[in-house]
Design an enzyme around this catalytic site. Structure first.
Site, short mmCIF file in Angstrom:
data_model
loop_
_atom_site.label_atom_id
_atom_site.label_comp_id
_atom_site.label_asym_id
_atom_site.label_seq_id
_atom_site.Cartn_x
_atom_site.Cartn_y
_atom_site.Cartn_z
N HIS A 117 -0.17 12.68 -10.57
CA HIS A 117 0.19 11.27 -10.45
C HIS A 117 -1.02 10.52 -9.94
CE1 HIS A 117 0.71 11.49 -6.00
NE2 HIS A 117 1.18 12.70 -6.25
N LYS A 136 3.01 2.30 -13.74
CA LYS A 136 2.89 2.64 -12.32
C LYS A 136 2.69 4.14 -12.13
CE LYS A 136 3.73 0.94 -7.99
NZ LYS A 136 3.08 -0.21 -7.38
N HIS A 184 -10.01 15.90 -1.11
CA HIS A 184 -9.49 14.95 -0.13
C HIS A 184 -10.43 14.83 1.07
CE1 HIS A 184 -5.75 13.54 -1.70
NE2 HIS A 184 -5.11 14.70 -1.68
N ASN A 217 0.35 6.92 6.09
CA ASN A 217 1.39 6.55 7.06
C ASN A 217 0.71 5.81 8.21
OD1 ASN A 217 3.37 6.64 9.22
ND2 ASN A 217 4.46 8.14 7.99
N ASP A 264 -3.82 10.89 -4.12
CA ASP A 264 -4.49 11.65 -5.18
C ASP A 264 -5.55 10.83 -5.92
OD1 ASP A 264 -3.11 13.87 -4.54
OD2 ASP A 264 -2.22 14.19 -6.51
N ALA A 270 -3.52 -4.11 -1.39
CA ALA A 270 -4.24 -5.34 -1.73
C ALA A 270 -4.96 -5.81 -0.48
CB ALA A 270 -3.28 -6.41 -2.22
N ARG A 285 11.70 -4.78 3.46
CA ARG A 285 10.29 -4.37 3.38
C ARG A 285 9.40 -5.33 4.17
NH1 ARG A 285 10.05 -2.02 -2.06
NH2 ARG A 285 7.78 -2.16 -2.02
N ASN A 290 -0.34 -11.08 3.70
CA ASN A 290 -1.07 -10.54 2.55
C ASN A 290 -0.25 -9.41 1.93
OD1 ASN A 290 -2.81 -9.46 0.67
ND2 ASN A 290 -4.28 -8.68 2.16
N THR A 291 0.21 -9.63 0.71
CA THR A 291 0.90 -8.57 -0.02
C THR A 291 0.28 -8.45 -1.41
OG1 THR A 291 3.08 -7.73 -0.71
CG2 THR A 291 2.71 -10.10 -0.97
#
Length: 611
Positions: free
Chosen positions: A11, A36, A135, A313, A337, A426, A456, A555-556
């Site tokens: 993904h 997506k 990673h 997180n 990823d 963003a 949210r 900011n979104t």
């Protein structure tokens, strides 16, 4: 020397390109295909990276892939054998894909790359790195540190689910691992699944839902699901999980433990769901805190780098910051990823090819994570005209002044400037902005612009120089990966009649002078903004502060629910016309909704599959 890194076929496919160790470009394939979390070979992202570097494919010296498929297949076989015959149905579905494609990934990659240059023997240029090394490399090499501990936490790579590496100069060595099926990332994904959200994309919703609940199941989690030692190492009790050999993340034992069946998508969220989210988040933070404390004790190092999906997180990251086991913490902005593509390229260059690191000038080597496509002003104007848009072309000072007036009047602004961000956040390049002081902005943006769940939270962008006045935090957080609490002086006392509210009802209460970005637990996911990485966004915030006294904006990301962040001016205009965004600023082009042709308005709410 040019090295390309590729992440694909699981993904969040992505490509990164480095030249002599310097990051030139990086982008996720989803931004181009508009699908997506697109997992396909990232052909369009690769085309962009080559163009950004100004080179042809045959000038690439090496192509590095972010994991090792044979080790993954080994894990698949051993796991199915360990759980046989239980996992036969899952094995039957997985095996043909592996035999047809993934076992022959070198051939498949070479075939895809031949579409870019058919005469090159691409198999000779292909390198494969281990998943957790990719990673770790994505976290250490772009960081400002010459020496650091590197903690990687995710679902699973080949075998590793958690790893500790030590980075010194150009050297990076993994020294400890926890192996599948024992995984903090998969534990979080199991709850994500059971709560009715999509695995590998809905985990951040669980994190956002947690403050509405009570952590009443923490003891249950530690007693039945995960056994954690004092050094943070852990094992899961697989009695409750089905991801090893089944087709779901949890089983009936999990549901019986919490007396709660799997929630269907879009089903009402109850207090029990919120309590599960709160308990999971609290337990996750406890495990990570123990791990970080042990890493600090064992290594004696002052710097910590974080990567892997769990490193997104930001609530847990904020706790790590407050614990002060390390003097400095740096988190890869594309920690999932997608960032593995960048890590694969850097691991190949510094590890396999033994090349030195460049000294760090500025905050880090990521260039603010503004590594994606950008559009020249003339190109923007041409594209908008072709889309039928009505716009003015303004100088920068006038554009900013107009936008500041719009924001303080309560309008939402689509803000499309410079190079697109690499990673899930963003950061003021492809953003929707609003007034953080507005008590209605949070619900307005969620329901009328983003078309998503009302619970949210939204993040504040704040001038770096003002962060200590508004938040209990004094550090850089340019990538929106740290959560901090709103300063006591900015909080509003909760009326007695509203103190006993539960769940979503808590949203009704304004908790601070910046209610649109203050979560129900007084927390906020910070982005600190500096003039050196994003001068125009910094200028906008500075002008807004000058007019209002507040250096903060909501900011979104510039998209609706289920849609990748917009990439082109056409996509930005389409999103503008399909939502209740009132203003749009693309480059120096300024658009008002009421000036647009009403026939161009589209139904955007159901245009994308829900995330």
């Amino acid at each position: 020397m040019f090295v390309v890194g590729i992440s694909a076929y699981y993904h969040d496919s992505a490509v990164a390109l480095i030249r002599d160790g310097v990051i030139i470009a990086a982008a996720q394939e989803e931004r181009f295909t508009r699908k997506k979390h697109d997992a396909a070979f990232p052909a369009q992202a690769l085309q962009f990276c080559l163009a950004q570097a100004g080179i042809q494919a045959d000038e690439v010296d090496y192509v590095a892939f972010y994991d090792k498929p044979f080790l993954k297949f080994e894990r698949l076989l051993e796991t199915y054998l360990a759980f046989a015959p239980k996992g036969f149905s899952s094995f039957r579905l997985a095996l043909p894909v592996w035999l047809r494609e993934k076992l022959f990934l070198k051939n498949l990659l070479a075939k895809e790359l031949k579409n870019f240059s058919p005469t090159i023997n691409w198999e000779d240029k292909l390198l494969f790195g281990e998943h957790h090394v990719s990673h770790a490399a994505s976290a250490f090499y772009p960081s400002p540190f010459e020496e650091a501990a590197v903690l990687t936490l995710d679902g699973v790579g080949e075998w590793a689910t958690s790893s500790l590496a030590i980075g010194r100069g150009k050297k990076l060595e993994v020294i400890k691992e926890i192996h599948f099926p024992h995984s903090l990332g998969l534990l979080y994904s199991a709850f994500t699944y059971h709560l009715g959200f999509k695995v590998n994309s809905g985990e951040y919703k669980v994190m956002g839902l947690a403050p509405y609940g009570r952590p009443i199941y923490v003891d249950t989690i530690f007693k039945h699901l995960i056994d954690v030692k004092s050094d943070g190492s852990f094992r899961l009790d697989m009695k409750y999980f089905d991801y090893c050999a089944g087709l779901t993340m949890t089983n009936r034992h999990f549901g019986e433990l919490f007396q709660l069946s799997v929630r269907k998508a879009e089903q009402e969220l109850t207090q029990a769901h919120m309590d599960m989210a709160a308990s999971l988040q609290a337990a996750t933070e406890q495990v990570i805190s123990l791990l970080v404390a042990e890493v600090a004790k064992e290594t004696g190092l002052k710097n910590l780098c974080l990567a892997g999906g769990v490193a997104l997180n930001c609530v847990a990251n904020g706790k790590i910051f407050k614990d002060k086991h390390f003097e400095n913490i740096w988190v890869q902005p594309a920690a999932g990823d997608a960032g593995g593509a960048l890590g694969a390229a850097l691991a190949a260059y510094h590890g396999y090819l033994d090349q030195e690191r460049e000294p760090c000038i500025g905050f880090d080597h990521m260039r603010g994570s503004y590594l994606g496509p950008e559009f020249a002003q003339a190109d923007i104007e041409s594209r908008l005209r072709a889309a039928g848009a009505e716009f003015e072309v303004l100088d920068e000072a006038t554009l900013i002044a107009n936008c500041v007036d719009d924001l303080q009047m309560g309008n939402a602004i689509g803000w499309f400037q410079g190079r697109m961000e690499f990673g899930p956040r963003a950061l003021g390049a492809r953003s929707i902005l609003g007034d953080a002081r507005s008590p209605h902005m949070q619900s307005t943006l969620n329901l009328k612009v983003k078309f998503r769940e009302s619970f949210r939270p939204f993040a504040p962008s704040i001038l770096r120089e003002d962060v200590t006045t508004w938040f209990d935090f004094d550090a850089d957080s340019p990538y929106m990966l740290m959560v901090a609490e709103v300063k006591e002086s900015q909080r509003i006392a909760t009326p007695e009649a509203e103190k006993d509210l539960f769940g979503i009802d808590k949203l009704k209460v304004a908790r601070s002078t910046i209610p649109a970005v203050t979560h129900v637990d007084y927390s906020a996911r910070l982005q600190t903004v500096t003039a050196d990485t994003n001068p125009r966004y910094h200028a906008l915030l500075s002008s807004f502060k000058q007019l209002t006294g507040c250096p903060i904006l909501v900011n979104t990301s510039f998209n609706v629910r289920g849609e990748p962040i917009v990439n082109t001016p056409e996509e930005a205009f389409k999103c503008f016309m399909g939502t209740d965004i009132e203003r749009l600023a693309i480059g120096n082009c300024y658009l008002k909704k009421e000036k647009q042709n009403p026939a161009l308005k589209i139904s955007y709410e159901n245009a994308f599959e829900l995330d």
